[in-house]
Design an enzyme around this catalytic site. Structure first.
Site, mmCIF file in Angstrom:
data_model
loop_
_atom_site.group_PDB
_atom_site.id
_atom_site.type_symbol
_atom_site.label_atom_id
_atom_site.label_comp_id
_atom_site.label_asym_id
_atom_site.label_seq_id
_atom_site.Cartn_x
_atom_site.Cartn_y
_atom_site.Cartn_z
ATOM 1 N N HIS A 232 0.864 -1.133 0.241
ATOM 2 C CA HIS A 232 0.130 0.036 -0.021
ATOM 3 C C HIS A 232 0.905 1.218 -0.087
ATOM 4 O O HIS A 232 0.575 2.284 -0.540
ATOM 5 C CB HIS A 232 -0.962 -0.036 1.192
ATOM 6 N N TYR A 236 1.773 5.226 -2.198
ATOM 7 C CA TYR A 236 2.231 6.466 -1.989
ATOM 8 C C TYR A 236 3.544 6.991 -2.598
ATOM 9 O O TYR A 236 3.834 8.093 -2.679
ATOM 10 C CB TYR A 236 1.956 6.655 -0.358
ATOM 11 N N HIS A 383 -10.463 1.804 -10.184
ATOM 12 C CA HIS A 383 -10.182 2.703 -9.062
ATOM 13 C C HIS A 383 -8.623 3.112 -9.456
ATOM 14 O O HIS A 383 -8.402 4.420 -9.419
ATOM 15 C CB HIS A 383 -10.169 2.107 -7.782
ATOM 16 N N PHE A 384 -7.804 2.002 -9.642
ATOM 17 C CA PHE A 384 -6.304 2.699 -9.447
ATOM 18 C C PHE A 384 -5.897 3.143 -10.645
ATOM 19 O O PHE A 384 -4.681 3.854 -10.976
ATOM 20 C CB PHE A 384 -5.455 1.654 -8.986
ATOM 21 N N HIS A 385 -6.661 3.268 -11.822
ATOM 22 C CA HIS A 385 -6.463 3.896 -13.356
ATOM 23 C C HIS A 385 -6.823 5.584 -12.997
ATOM 24 O O HIS A 385 -6.424 6.212 -13.786
ATOM 25 C CB HIS A 385 -7.023 3.466 -14.393
ATOM 26 N N ARG A 446 -11.396 -8.752 -12.167
ATOM 27 C CA ARG A 446 -9.938 -8.154 -12.567
ATOM 28 C C ARG A 446 -8.989 -9.238 -13.087
ATOM 29 O O ARG A 446 -9.118 -10.550 -12.713
ATOM 30 C CB ARG A 446 -9.505 -7.261 -11.463
ATOM 31 N N ARG A 447 -8.067 -8.915 -13.826
ATOM 32 C CA ARG A 447 -6.838 -9.597 -13.971
ATOM 33 C C ARG A 447 -7.317 -11.116 -14.866
ATOM 34 O O ARG A 447 -7.052 -11.994 -14.731
ATOM 35 C CB ARG A 447 -6.224 -10.112 -12.769
#
Lengths: 557, 290
Positions: A232, A236, A383-385, A446-447
């Protein structure tokens, strides 16, 4: 309306030597090349969700998952760390008017190159189709793990370089507060150094000996936990260099000022403290971890959302100051007056816009119980895109639009195309994420090579189609970026480049009294971070050590 | 100054929002009884197939209105591949993995958990109405990950065969070798085809008679002729001398001969009896022309 990026005149007469600029430039080229190399399979993935299979046009790939590994490794790891290895040392060097240590600069660069060569070998020969998360007991060739370790070590060497530069400066300026730009750059990589230790233990202690046949078996949950212990905070580590640009450079580019020196330092210290003890929120659905520990990490994850809220306020305030200084009136009139003709600034403002949605969806992911609905569905890449895939990615694109000219001494080529790249990408990523999110809520995983999945459901049609359309636009945006950067390097007009980095003044500068100066003691704060990490993780490790070595390796792709 | 005023207000509101969110989570997990998987127990993946309850995956009744649904994830299917569960009862799903990490998401429910070798996962759910739900493996687990799925069917009334130990499990499909070593199987093609579909073969191989269209491994519609030809090839260095032997070897030790142009990705079977392997071999020979 001025279109160029604002620069300040050098207050100290300092310029980075040409030799060091060259190394920084090539470090960046590795990252940006990795970005472009990775988006081709990104396009194939997005279209696969839309039930369009273009894998057969990739004759050098043996499987979808080999391509998916390329996409994750290049775009999430190589792009981000190559960028940080160049950008953060440059920031500290410029902020303190100190040369970097050439030998360390070269060491970091060479380690990055060697790491890339090993990973390239492992992945292109289809010996490492384990995706970038490399969950054991899927077992890759040793060169994959060693290559990734070298890339991480290159970031440590870059940090060492920054620390030495800082200490040299401190020796000559014992009683002055460290300039903000230097402080936040250092804090970013200090956080990453702490965060990288668990994955180092996993790779050096288990996965590398295992892939070499020195040990037969590993503990899957232990390695997975070590991965997310780093995993995680790694997010950051990708994001903070973008925040360095948003806080310290973007205000100048917009014609405004950084709002508060103290708040900015406070935000980075909060990231140093709270980024790491949150990893279990990626493991809410894992067995073998008590629900109580998961709850502790949930609360801390909500805590790490706070500095991002503060960032949203600061950054928008700086933009508003810029828009008003340029004649903007009324509640929202300042938005129109921002220098939208500046490709670098535009890309970064659009990155911030997408990050609003990235942040909201992230909070949903962190929400303990809600996570059950979306864990490992296509919602997650949706989300992470909007976080790493645009808040970070588009910021790195935007920074390139001044940084490559600054480092090469050539003017940016094709401003129109550069502007188009970030608009097309942003529209693309919003459509893409809308598709991924909604299909994810309906259970699309996903994946997964969805174009060949026998259980495909028609309820995913709309989401899949939007994913395909959005992904195609994203791909085009990055291709535009590539054309602009290659043309700038090769045929950009010499001599018309920015002479300095666009660093900003603060509306409220550093203060020398009260508690604020204590924020600068990164070493002490790092120790506090270690204490928090021990509280959040040691109960689990105490009951799960020694490792249960139970799983042999599987190379089944 | 104005901006500090806004700053304080914004940050206070933000903090309140986060606290409200945490309050909602507290309510969801304690008030509404939505629980995450926790630390339930461990099992050694090397012996999981002979360790209860995973030696007999399936549904069993454990209380007046309580059931346990035991699921074993393996490359690349779930055992059992279809579960029928009663509406309105508490069903505790218990799972683990026999090999790599898999995911288990029952679409349209909140049952969502990872299957990690060595660890036991568990979640309880109550189906409110009848209907069919996919079980999707949502963690990458190798070449045929995208073909790993199963089904949960919620029904108003269970029938006898829906519970473990009542004749539905393949272990009791009546396939065995008699005392003289002869294969006993009433319907070789039917049973073999069912094994082909439930054991994950169909994820990677195409076989029209089994409705299979996997394309990761070689197609098997001509496997009898191909096998006969391959054992005479110069590139074949293993020991099979007949097509039967070759197919049996390819199932039991897939790496013995890897067909040109395909990855060495097939896992050795871990839950098939010798008799079941023989049924598969005979079925493949029968449907491919011999």
């Amino acid at each position: 309306m001025s279109a160029g990026t604002a620069t300040v005149f050098d207050p100290t007469g300092f310029e980075l030597p040409d030799g060091q600029r060259r190394v920084l430039r090539w470090t960046l080229y590795i990252g940006y090349f990795a970005l472009v190399a990775g988006v081709f399979h990104g396009l194939a993935q997005a279209l696969s969700y839309a039930q369009i299979d273009i894998l057969k046009y990739f004759p050098f790939l043996e499987s979808y998952y080999q391509g998916l590994t390329v996409h994750g490794v290049t775009n999430a790891l190589i792009l981000t760390f190559s960028f940080s290895n160049a950008f953060l040392p440059l920031m500290i060097s410029r902020a303190l008017s100190q040369k970097l240590v050439s030998s360390l600069l070269w060491t970091s660069f060479i380690l990055m190159v060697l790491g890339n060569v090993l990973v390239f070998y492992a992945v292109t020969t289809n010996q490492a189709s384990v995706l970038y998360t490399a969950y054991a007991p899927l077992q890759a060739h040793w060169s994959f793990y060693v290559g990734l370790v070298l890339i991480v070590v290159s970031t440590w060497v870059a940090l060492l370089n920054m620390i030495i530069v800082y200490r040299r400066w401190r020796g000559a300026h014992p009683d002055v507060r460290v300039p903000l730009l230097a402080f936040i750059s250092l804090a970013s990589y200090a956080m990453w150094f702490l965060a990288s230790l668990p994955i180092a233990v996993s790779f050096l202690g288990f996965l590398i000996p295992w892939s070499l046949g020195l040990i037969d078996k590993v503990d899957p949950l232990l390695n997975r936990t070590l991965f997310w212990f780093t995993g995680h905070a790694i997010v950051y580590a990708w994001l903070l260099p973008a925040y360095v640009s948003w806080y310290a450079l973007v205000p100048r580019q917009a014609g405004g000022k950084l709002m508060s020196d103290t708040l900015t330092r406070f935000v980075f210290i909060l990231f140093l403290l709270l980024s790491i003890p949150t990893g279990f929120h990626h493991q809410y659905t894992d067995p073998g971890i008590s629900t109580g520990m998961k709850a502790v990490h949930a609360v801390l994850t909500f805590g790490v959302f706070f500095p991002s809220l503060a960032t949203a306020f600061s950054v928008v305030a700086a933009l508003e100051m810029g828009g008003r200084a340029r004649g903007g009136r009324g509640l929202l009139g300042w938005i129109r007056r921002l220098p939208w003709g500046d490709a670098s600034l535009t890309a970064q403002i659009l990155a911030m816009v997408t990050f609003v949605f990235g942040g909201i969806t992230g909070l949903i992911n962190a929400s303990y119980t809600l996570n059950l609905v979306i864990h490992n569905t296509s919602w997650i890449p949706g989300h992470f895109h909007m976080t790493v895939g645009s808040a970070v990615g588009l910021t790195l694109v935007g920074v390139a639009y001044w940084l490559i000219p600054y480092l090469t001494g050539r003017q940016l080529w094709g401003r129109g195309l550069a502007l188009a790249s970030s608009w097309v990408y942003t529209i693309g990523v919003l459509i893409f994420a809308r598709g991924m999110s909604s299909a994810g809520l309906e259970g699309m995983p996903r994946r997964t090579y969805m174009a060949q999945a026998p259980y495909y459901q028609s309820q995913w049609d709309l989401g899949g189609m939007l994913t395909g359309i959005g992904g195609t636009l994203m791909f085009l945006g990055i291709i535009f970026f590539f054309i602009v950067i290659v043309a700038t390097i090769l045929v950009g007009k010499k001599g018309a480049a920015p002479k300095d980095i666009p660093w900003s003044e603060s509306l409220h500068g550093p203060v020398s009294e009260g508690w604020a100066p204590r924020l600068d003691r990164i070493g002490v704060w790092s120790l506090v971070a270690v204490v928090l990490i021990l509280i959040a993780y040691s109960p689990w490790f105490v009951s799960n050590l020694p490792p249960r070595l139970i799983s042999p390796g599987f190379s089944i792709w | 100054m104005k901006v500090e005023h806004f700053e304080k207000a914004f940050l206070s509101l933000g903090a309140l929002l986060l606290l409200a969110g945490l309050g909602a989570l507290l309510y969801g997990s304690i008030g509404a009884h939505i629980h995450l998987p926790g630390n339930v127990g461990q099992v050694d993946p090397a012996v999981v197939r002979t360790t209860a309850p995973f030696d007999q995956p399936g549904l069993r009744q454990v209380g007046p209105n309580e059931y346990e649904a035991v699921i074993l994830g393996q490359t690349w299917n779930f055992l059992p591949s279809e579960l029928r569960v009663p509406v309105g009862a508490d069903v505790r799903f218990i799972g683990t993995s026999a090999d790599v990490i898999h995911g288990l998401n029952i679409e349209g429910t909140r049952v969502n958990m990872m299957l990690i070798p060595g660890q036991i996962s568990s979640m309880t759910y109550r189906f409110d109405e009848p209907g069919e739900h996919l079980i999707i493996c949502h963690e990458y687990c190798g070449a045929a990950h995208h073909s790993m799925f199963g089904r949960v069917v919620a029904v108003n009334q269970l029938t006898e065969g829906d519970l473990v130990g009542s004749g539905s499990a393949l272990a009791e499909s009546g396939v065995y070798f008699d005392s003289e070593g002869n294969l006993v199987c009433e319907d070789i093609v039917g049973t073999g085809t069912e094994l082909f579909q439930t054991q994950g073969c169909a994820g990677c191989h195409s076989l029209p008679s089994a409705n299979a269209s996997g394309n990761i491994g070689p197609p098997l519609d001509q496997v009898a002729a191909n096998a006969a030809q391959r054992i005479t090839d110069a590139s074949y260095t293993s020991s099979a001398e007949t097509p039967d032997d070759y197919i049996r070897e390819s199932i039991m030790t897939p790496a013995a001969h890897v067909v040109d142009g395909y990855p060495n990705a097939m896992p050795a079977p871990q839950s098939l009896s010798d008799a079941e392997v023989e049924v598969l071999v005979q079925m493949l020979l029968a449907v491919s022309g011999q």
